[in-house]
Design an enzyme around this catalytic site. Structure first.
Site, PDB file in Angstrom:
ATOM      1  N   ASN A   8       0.839  -1.200   0.000  1.00  0.00           N
ATOM      2  CA  ASN A   8       0.000   0.000   0.000  1.00  0.00           C
ATOM      3  C   ASN A   8       0.872   1.247   0.000  1.00  0.00           C
ATOM      4  OD1 ASN A   8      -2.665  -0.899  -0.117  1.00  0.00           O
ATOM      5  ND2 ASN A   8      -2.605  -1.503   2.039  1.00  0.00           N
ATOM      6  N   ASN A   9       2.167   1.055  -0.261  1.00  0.00           N
ATOM      7  CA  ASN A   9       3.093   2.191  -0.257  1.00  0.00           C
ATOM      8  C   ASN A   9       2.832   3.038  -1.517  1.00  0.00           C
ATOM      9  OD1 ASN A   9       5.483   3.720  -0.910  1.00  0.00           O
ATOM     10  ND2 ASN A   9       6.511   2.578   0.716  1.00  0.00           N
ATOM     11  N   LYS A  12       5.781   3.775  -3.983  1.00  0.00           N
ATOM     12  CA  LYS A  12       6.145   2.631  -4.825  1.00  0.00           C
ATOM     13  C   LYS A  12       5.082   2.402  -5.904  1.00  0.00           C
ATOM     14  CE  LYS A  12       8.587   0.105  -1.194  1.00  0.00           C
ATOM     15  NZ  LYS A  12       8.612  -1.134  -0.419  1.00  0.00           N
ATOM     16  N   ASP A  68      10.882  -6.460  -1.362  1.00  0.00           N
ATOM     17  CA  ASP A  68      11.490  -6.234  -0.059  1.00  0.00           C
ATOM     18  C   ASP A  68      12.887  -5.662  -0.319  1.00  0.00           C
ATOM     19  OD1 ASP A  68      10.971  -6.332   2.723  1.00  0.00           O
ATOM     20  OD2 ASP A  68      12.450  -7.911   2.934  1.00  0.00           O
ATOM     21  N   GLY A 149      14.769   6.518   5.147  1.00  0.00           N
ATOM     22  CA  GLY A 149      15.631   5.415   5.604  1.00  0.00           C
ATOM     23  C   GLY A 149      17.081   5.850   5.771  1.00  0.00           C
ATOM     24  N   ASP A 151      19.131   6.996   3.549  1.00  0.00           N
ATOM     25  CA  ASP A 151      19.607   7.883   2.471  1.00  0.00           C
ATOM     26  C   ASP A 151      20.672   8.888   2.916  1.00  0.00           C
ATOM     27  OD1 ASP A 151      18.158   6.659   0.518  1.00  0.00           O
ATOM     28  OD2 ASP A 151      16.555   8.148   0.455  1.00  0.00           O
ATOM     29  N   LYS A 171      17.769  10.173  -7.696  1.00  0.00           N
ATOM     30  CA  LYS A 171      17.908   8.912  -6.971  1.00  0.00           C
ATOM     31  C   LYS A 171      17.149   7.789  -7.693  1.00  0.00           C
ATOM     32  CE  LYS A 171      16.546   6.359  -2.931  1.00  0.00           C
ATOM     33  NZ  LYS A 171      15.759   6.278  -1.705  1.00  0.00           N
ATOM     34  N   ARG A 177      15.777  -0.060  -6.304  1.00  0.00           N
ATOM     35  CA  ARG A 177      14.353  -0.336  -6.567  1.00  0.00           C
ATOM     36  C   ARG A 177      14.057  -0.192  -8.055  1.00  0.00           C
ATOM     37  NH1 ARG A 177      13.096   2.815  -3.133  1.00  0.00           N
ATOM     38  NH2 ARG A 177      13.197   1.381  -1.400  1.00  0.00           N
TER      39      ARG A 177
HETATM   40  P1  IMP Z   1      11.223  -1.773   2.157  1.00  0.00           P
HETATM   41  O1  IMP Z   1      11.265  -3.256   2.052  1.00  0.00           O
HETATM   42  O2  IMP Z   1      11.263  -1.087   0.802  1.00  0.00           O
HETATM   43  O3  IMP Z   1      10.091  -1.280   3.023  1.00  0.00           O
HETATM   44  O4  IMP Z   1      12.583  -1.307   2.878  1.00  0.00           O
HETATM   45  C1  IMP Z   1      12.930  -1.780   4.176  1.00  0.00           C
HETATM   46  C2  IMP Z   1      13.887  -0.814   4.854  1.00  0.00           C
HETATM   47  O5  IMP Z   1      15.132  -0.747   4.114  1.00  0.00           O
HETATM   48  C3  IMP Z   1      13.396   0.637   4.898  1.00  0.00           C
HETATM   49  O6  IMP Z   1      12.587   0.844   6.036  1.00  0.00           O
HETATM   50  C4  IMP Z   1      14.709   1.414   4.980  1.00  0.00           C
HETATM   51  O7  IMP Z   1      15.216   1.398   6.301  1.00  0.00           O
HETATM   52  C5  IMP Z   1      15.641   0.574   4.121  1.00  0.00           C
HETATM   53  N1  IMP Z   1      15.611   1.074   2.717  1.00  0.00           N
HETATM   54  C6  IMP Z   1      15.070   0.433   1.643  1.00  0.00           C
HETATM   55  N2  IMP Z   1      15.209   1.188   0.532  1.00  0.00           N
HETATM   56  C7  IMP Z   1      15.825   2.319   0.911  1.00  0.00           C
HETATM   57  C8  IMP Z   1      16.238   3.496   0.200  1.00  0.00           C
HETATM   58  O8  IMP Z   1      16.025   3.670  -1.010  1.00  0.00           O
HETATM   59  N3  IMP Z   1      16.859   4.435   0.935  1.00  0.00           N
HETATM   60  C9  IMP Z   1      17.097   4.316   2.271  1.00  0.00           C
HETATM   61  N4  IMP Z   1      16.726   3.254   2.975  1.00  0.00           N
HETATM   62  C10 IMP Z   1      16.090   2.251   2.312  1.00  0.00           C
END
Ligand code: IMP
Length: 192
Positions: A8-9, A12, A68, A149, A151, A171, A177
């Site tokens: 639900n992000n 993304k 993930d 996160g 970054d 970025k 991603r």
């Molecule tokens: P998610 O699986 O995309 O929710 O990422 C899990 C965790 O990885 C996030 O809560 C961040 O702590 C870290 N993370 C993932 N992608 C990024 C990014 O592009 N920049 C910074 N931290 C990231």
């Protein structure tokens, strides 16, 4: 073709919808009215992406995918990895996570790290994985205010700014991603 993204992000969803061919309709968990929390109990990014994709496929029987991501630091044997969101414990706190990471790295010269994203795609006949990554270095202190996160403490190889000092556009062109999504889209284009 309809394809469920097990998330639900909104960021993304927007990124993926902008890249995917118009013949494929992307549905979020909200769109399919799936409100339950999916426990991410895996030990790897692959495990967690698979847990989410399998859960939604089992409920709907429709083609779906899940992602993930995490930060893997060489000096820490790949930590925080799958625990990136909650490295410093519950509740998830970006600033505390970065502080702990900088503390654990101390003054070491080996600051090599990479972000990875794993996407798991599942339909009735196949389960596929697409992995994107970007290599870089962990800085000695936080720099920049953009992004989220880790970054502010990650400088991609070949750049002098951290991800948090770049615009979202800059970025998103080079991110882990984007790299994984591009591979998924190449595959989906073949399915059309
Ligand atoms: P998610 O699986 O995309 O929710 O990422 C899990 C965790 O990885 C996030 O809560 C961040 O702590 C870290 N993370 C993932 N992608 C990024 C990014 O592009 N920049 C910074 N931290 C990231």
């Amino acid at each position: 073709m309809k394809l469920i993204f097990a998330s639900n992000n909104q960021n993304k969803l927007r990124e993926i919808k902008a890249l995917i061919p118009p013949s494929i309709e992307i549905l979020s968990l909200e769109d399919i009215q799936y409100n339950q929390e999916i426990e991410e109990t895996g030990h790897t990014l692959e495990d967690n992406a698979a847990i989410k994709a399998r859960t939604i496929f089992d409920v709907t029987g429709e083609a779906c995918f899940a992602d993930d991501s995490g930060l893997l630091v060489d000096f820490l044997d790949g930590q925080p990895g799958v625990k990136s969101a909650r490295y410093a414990g519950e509740p998830s706190d970006n600033s505390a996570n970065m502080d702990l990471l900088l503390l654990n790295l101390g003054k070491t010269e080996n600051r090599n790290a990479k972000f990875q994203t794993v996407i798991c795609y599942k339909d009735a006949t196949q389960e596929l994985y697409f992995k994107g990554e970007i290599k870089g270095n962990i800085t000695h202190s936080k720099n920049g205010t953009q992004g989220f996160g880790y970054d502010p403490i990650f400088t991609p190889l070949g750049y002098s700014q951290t991800f948090a000092e770049m615009t979202a556009e800059e970025k998103n062109k080079i991110s882990h991603r984007k790299n994984a999504i591009t591979q998924l889209i190449l595959f989906l284009n073949g399915l059309k």
